[in-house]
Design an enzyme around this catalytic site. Structure first.
Site, PDB file in Angstrom:
ATOM      1  N   PHE A  25       0.875  -1.180   0.000  1.00  0.00           N
ATOM      2  CA  PHE A  25       0.000   0.000   0.000  1.00  0.00           C
ATOM      3  C   PHE A  25       0.909   1.226   0.000  1.00  0.00           C
ATOM      4  O   PHE A  25       1.573   1.497   1.001  1.00  0.00           O
ATOM      5  CB  PHE A  25      -0.882  -0.030   1.245  1.00  0.00           C
ATOM      6  CG  PHE A  25      -1.951   1.006   1.344  1.00  0.00           C
ATOM      7  CD1 PHE A  25      -3.125   0.888   0.618  1.00  0.00           C
ATOM      8  CD2 PHE A  25      -1.812   2.087   2.205  1.00  0.00           C
ATOM      9  CE1 PHE A  25      -4.141   1.822   0.750  1.00  0.00           C
ATOM     10  CE2 PHE A  25      -2.808   3.032   2.346  1.00  0.00           C
ATOM     11  CZ  PHE A  25      -3.987   2.897   1.610  1.00  0.00           C
ATOM     12  N   PRO A  82       7.729  11.581   1.171  1.00  0.00           N
ATOM     13  CA  PRO A  82       8.686  12.295   2.011  1.00  0.00           C
ATOM     14  C   PRO A  82       8.096  13.519   2.704  1.00  0.00           C
ATOM     15  O   PRO A  82       8.470  13.850   3.825  1.00  0.00           O
ATOM     16  CB  PRO A  82       9.791  12.689   1.019  1.00  0.00           C
ATOM     17  CG  PRO A  82       9.750  11.611  -0.011  1.00  0.00           C
ATOM     18  CD  PRO A  82       8.302  11.270  -0.158  1.00  0.00           C
ATOM     19  N   GLY A 121       2.743  12.403   5.109  1.00  0.00           N
ATOM     20  CA  GLY A 121       2.501  11.167   5.822  1.00  0.00           C
ATOM     21  C   GLY A 121       1.028  11.057   6.163  1.00  0.00           C
ATOM     22  O   GLY A 121       0.217  10.598   5.363  1.00  0.00           O
ATOM     23  N   GLU A 134      -0.483   4.215   9.674  1.00  0.00           N
ATOM     24  CA  GLU A 134      -1.924   4.288   9.387  1.00  0.00           C
ATOM     25  C   GLU A 134      -2.608   5.373  10.206  1.00  0.00           C
ATOM     26  O   GLU A 134      -3.748   5.211  10.663  1.00  0.00           O
ATOM     27  CB  GLU A 134      -2.599   2.924   9.580  1.00  0.00           C
ATOM     28  CG  GLU A 134      -2.173   1.910   8.532  1.00  0.00           C
ATOM     29  CD  GLU A 134      -2.974   0.630   8.569  1.00  0.00           C
ATOM     30  OE1 GLU A 134      -4.200   0.708   8.747  1.00  0.00           O
ATOM     31  OE2 GLU A 134      -2.363  -0.449   8.413  1.00  0.00           O
ATOM     32  N   SER A 155      -1.072   8.715  16.444  1.00  0.00           N
ATOM     33  CA  SER A 155      -2.007   8.892  17.564  1.00  0.00           C
ATOM     34  C   SER A 155      -2.554  10.304  17.633  1.00  0.00           C
ATOM     35  O   SER A 155      -3.755  10.509  17.871  1.00  0.00           O
ATOM     36  CB  SER A 155      -1.317   8.523  18.883  1.00  0.00           C
ATOM     37  OG  SER A 155      -1.044   7.139  18.946  1.00  0.00           O
TER      38      SER A 155
END
Length: 390
Positions: free
Chosen positions: A128, A133, A136, A367, A370
């Site tokens: 995936f 760079p 994110g 993914e 937090s």
């Protein structure tokens, strides 16, 4: 063996309990001999091993079965069990699902038939490719371009921190096609690893070894049929896939935490201090109580999210964000307590608690970090209260 009483919760059906016990027994026997000295080879071997055992079929839909779907509770159970037994086995399961999630949910029949039978059988490895760079967690800010050229798209740019980078056979790649600003101008593509112009430029090493890489796309030409969904739908596709698999990140953290608690209970029962077992010390009992509480609370959030998705909710953005945030943060705390109770052994290289301590940290980043999950949860709460757009 870790607690299994949670399988009696109303989130589960009898088939989930049967699957849990089957996989747990298989993992206890099959994963103990995995050689981790070569991470790439171990991952390839695990994909084949788990695929041959028939468990990878749960990570993607069956293109030959009408109304086939992804059962998120089953994937959560898979990740929890694998993580408890072997962190790299969990990684393999996660990436086979995440890497093909867009194909399962939005792919054409041709795309599904070309790849899903192979990834479900363990004959192909998926990835995936979303992070860049300079982009994110801010997915709408990605820069990799895909320019239409006749019947093709030409990709130029970079991706980084790509799990399975360098060993994958197929990548789901998100690129800017320019239908609109920000999130409205992103599309998704299916890119075979042998496509000219796709190059692995750097292998990235992290504290818990996994295959990670930086990818470069240099005049990488794809047919328009490689697009998943329609032009400009890439952001929605990415978020839908993450909705499904974000809960499973929490499940992996739960597996790590359950293993930490099991190891701690054994340590407390068998290690003596001041002439009595550690388990008789009230401070140790307090730590164990906190660990057990955090694990059950995390499990409730994880399987609520999975149950909600499996019962027809089109999106579970809030529920998945809560599950991932709480489970990963609390697993970090549980494992830290396990290290403390194990003393010097807890930080000795090769000890299970030392391994868990390294494995858990990345889950609070990938993914959706937090802090980003907190933003998502707050926006969802504000939207519900005010009716404003999230």
């Amino acid at each position: 063996m870790a607690d299994r009483t949670f399988l009696d919760w109303p989130f589960f059906e009898s088939r989930h309990a049967a699957f849990h016990d089957e996989l747990d027994q298989w993992a206890a026997n099959a994963l103990v001999t995995i050689d981790h000295s070569d991470t790439d080879a171990a991952c390839r071997g695990l994909v084949k091993l788990i695929g041959d055992a028939g468990f990878l079929k749960h990570t993607a839909i069956d293109p030959d079965e009408e109304n086939s779907g992804i059962d998120v509770r089953t994937i959560c159970l898979m990740r929890e069990i694998m993580a408890r037994h072997d962190g790299l086995a969990d990684f393999v399961v996660a990436m086979q699902g995440l890497g093909t999630g867009a194909i399962s949910l939005f792919g054409t029949d041709a795309q599904k038939r070309a790849w899903l039978p192979r990834t479900r059988a363990g004959d192909a490895i998926s990835a995936f490719a979303l992070s860049e760079p300079r982009s994110g967690s801010d997915v709408a800010n990605l820069e990799l371009s895909a320019v239409r050229d006749g019947d093709d798209y030409v990709l130029n740019g970079e991706k980084t921190w790509i799990s399975n980078g360098g060993i994958a056979d197929v990548y789901t790649v998100f690129a800017r096609t320019g239908e609109g600003e920000g999130a409205r101008g992103v599309s998704a593509f299916l890119v075979s690893a042998d496509t000219p112009g796709l190059n692995v430029t750097e292998r990235l090493e992290v504290i818990a070894p996994h295959p990670l890489a930086r990818l470069a796309f240099v005049d990488c030409r794809l047919p328009a049929s490689a697009m998943i969904g329609r032009p400009g739908e890439g952001f929605r596709i990415a978020m839908s896939v993450l909705d499904v698999f974000r809960s499973t990140v929490g499940a992996a953290a739960l597996g790590f935490a359950r293993r930490a608690l099991d190891e701690t209970l054994a340590r407390a029962a068998n290690r003596e201090l001041f002439g009595a077992p550690l388990s008789e010390l009230q401070m140790v009992q307090g730590h164990i109580a906190d660990m057990a509480l955090d694990i059950d609370a995390a499990a409730l959030l994880i399987y609520r999210a999975a149950w909600t998705r499996d019962n027809g909710a089109p999106r579970i953005t809030r529920e998945a964000a809560m599950a991932k945030l709480y489970a990963t943060d609390k697993a970090q705390s549980v494992i830290d307590k396990a290290v403390q109770i194990h003393g010097g052994d807890g930080v000795r290289k090769g000890h299970i608690t030392e391994s868990l301590y390294r494995e858990i940290r990345a889950l609070r980043i990938y993914e959706g970090a937090s802090d980003v999950q907190k933003v998502i949860i707050a926006r969802q709460a504000l939207q519900a209260a005010t009716g404003a757009a999230p």
